[in-house]
Design an enzyme around this catalytic site. Sequence first.
Site, PDB file in Angstrom:
ATOM      1  N   ASP A   9       0.868  -1.181   0.000  1.00 39.28           N
ATOM      2  CA  ASP A   9       0.000   0.000   0.000  1.00 39.28           C
ATOM      3  C   ASP A   9       0.905   1.232   0.000  1.00 39.28           C
ATOM      4  OD1 ASP A   9       0.900   0.324   2.595  1.00 39.28           O
ATOM      5  OD2 ASP A   9      -1.086   0.348   3.510  1.00 39.28           O
ATOM      6  N   CYS A  66       3.396  -2.865   4.006  1.00 39.37           N
ATOM      7  CA  CYS A  66       2.522  -1.740   4.373  1.00 39.37           C
ATOM      8  C   CYS A  66       3.265  -0.932   5.425  1.00 39.37           C
ATOM      9  CB  CYS A  66       1.138  -2.214   4.836  1.00 39.37           C
ATOM     10  SG  CYS A  66       1.108  -3.207   6.340  1.00 39.37           S
ATOM     11  N   GLY A  67       2.583  -0.102   6.173  1.00 33.82           N
ATOM     12  CA  GLY A  67       3.288   0.717   7.159  1.00 33.82           C
ATOM     13  C   GLY A  67       3.982  -0.129   8.207  1.00 33.82           C
ATOM     14  N   THR A  68       3.264  -1.125   8.706  1.00 33.01           N
ATOM     15  CA  THR A  68       3.797  -1.985   9.768  1.00 33.01           C
ATOM     16  C   THR A  68       3.993  -3.440   9.357  1.00 33.01           C
ATOM     17  OG1 THR A  68       1.544  -2.493  10.480  1.00 33.01           O
ATOM     18  CG2 THR A  68       2.633  -0.610  11.548  1.00 33.01           C
ATOM     19  N   GLY A  69       3.369  -3.854   8.293  1.00 39.30           N
ATOM     20  CA  GLY A  69       3.311  -5.271   7.909  1.00 39.30           C
ATOM     21  C   GLY A  69       2.114  -5.986   8.523  1.00 39.30           C
ATOM     22  N   GLY A  71      -1.350  -5.168   8.923  1.00 42.07           N
ATOM     23  CA  GLY A  71      -2.596  -5.287   8.169  1.00 42.07           C
ATOM     24  C   GLY A  71      -2.453  -6.259   7.014  1.00 42.07           C
ATOM     25  N   HIS A  99      11.088 -23.347  10.022  1.00 43.98           N
ATOM     26  CA  HIS A  99      10.120 -24.023  10.890  1.00 43.98           C
ATOM     27  C   HIS A  99       8.671 -23.854  10.440  1.00 43.98           C
ATOM     28  CE1 HIS A  99      12.800 -24.321  14.754  1.00 43.98           C
ATOM     29  NE2 HIS A  99      13.395 -24.781  13.657  1.00 43.98           N
ATOM     30  N   ARG A 110       7.384   1.549   7.593  1.00 37.44           N
ATOM     31  CA  ARG A 110       7.631   2.576   8.608  1.00 37.44           C
ATOM     32  C   ARG A 110       8.393   2.019   9.794  1.00 37.44           C
ATOM     33  NH1 ARG A 110       1.351   4.527   8.002  1.00 37.44           N
ATOM     34  NH2 ARG A 110       1.618   5.638   6.033  1.00 37.44           N
ATOM     35  N   HIS A 134       8.047 -30.324  11.609  1.00 35.38           N
ATOM     36  CA  HIS A 134       7.416 -29.039  11.263  1.00 35.38           C
ATOM     37  C   HIS A 134       6.305 -29.224  10.225  1.00 35.38           C
ATOM     38  CE1 HIS A 134      10.465 -27.147  13.661  1.00 35.38           C
ATOM     39  NE2 HIS A 134      11.422 -27.709  12.926  1.00 35.38           N
ATOM     40  N   ARG A 137       3.155 -30.103  12.076  1.00 41.20           N
ATOM     41  CA  ARG A 137       2.584 -28.952  12.786  1.00 41.20           C
ATOM     42  C   ARG A 137       1.860 -28.009  11.828  1.00 41.20           C
ATOM     43  NH1 ARG A 137       8.048 -28.723  16.436  1.00 41.20           N
ATOM     44  NH2 ARG A 137       7.392 -30.359  17.880  1.00 41.20           N
TER      45      ARG A 137
HETATM   46  C1  RB5 Z   1      -1.834   2.934   6.318  1.00 40.98           C
HETATM   47  O1  RB5 Z   1      -1.834   4.180   6.916  1.00 40.98           O
HETATM   48  C2  RB5 Z   1      -1.474   1.857   7.344  1.00 40.98           C
HETATM   49  O2  RB5 Z   1      -2.559   1.650   8.178  1.00 40.98           O
HETATM   50  C3  RB5 Z   1      -1.081   0.585   6.634  1.00 40.98           C
HETATM   51  O3  RB5 Z   1       0.012   0.839   5.811  1.00 40.98           O
HETATM   52  C4  RB5 Z   1      -0.663  -0.569   7.515  1.00 40.98           C
HETATM   53  O4  RB5 Z   1       0.332  -0.195   8.400  1.00 40.98           O
HETATM   54  C5  RB5 Z   1      -1.749  -1.313   8.149  1.00 40.98           C
HETATM   55  O5  RB5 Z   1      -1.540  -2.295   8.878  1.00 40.98           O
END
Ligand code: RB5
Length: 150
Positions: A9, A66-69, A71, A99, A110, A134, A137
């Site tokens: 995204d 994405c920003g954090t991975g 979502g 594993h 981010r 593994h 599992r």
């Molecule tokens: C978008 O702002 C942010 O929510 C998306 O990139 C992601 O981090 C969601 O998990």
Amino acid sequence: MVEICIGSDHGGFELKEKISSYLRAQAFAFQDIGTHSNDSVDYPTYALQVAHAVASGEAQRGILVCGTGLGMSIAANRVPGIRAVVVSDVFTAHLSREHNDSNVLCLGGRIIGPDLAIAIVREWIDTKFAGGRHTRRIEMFDKGVAQWSE
Ligand code: RB5
């Protein structure tokens, strides 16, 4: 066959571009499904497209940014057969393959910088699944086994 299907995204766009450049330079077969700019988009669109490409066998593995991975991993893991992992270090990348036979790698644009991301991608691509115990599992959740014992 497309070896790797990659998507992001807007929050992962710049890191996804760096990873795509790396894959291109290394002559990996890959398909970049977008996004292709910093404009705001909905991450499930890309997560589900990559997840379905992997689940169907069109791609061997997927990479989502994405920003954090987070979502991306939550959405991708809704697709049967997908084992998506959020990774921020090389050791976890290694074990997620050895594993867990992870087939989708989720990264936070981010959270980590490009050099670490490339090292993670490299390790994740290179590491083979260990099999053995593994496999049992993974089958327990891939096949929806309700009861088990060690
Ligand atoms: C978008 O702002 C942010 O929510 C998306 O990139 C992601 O981090 C969601 O998990």
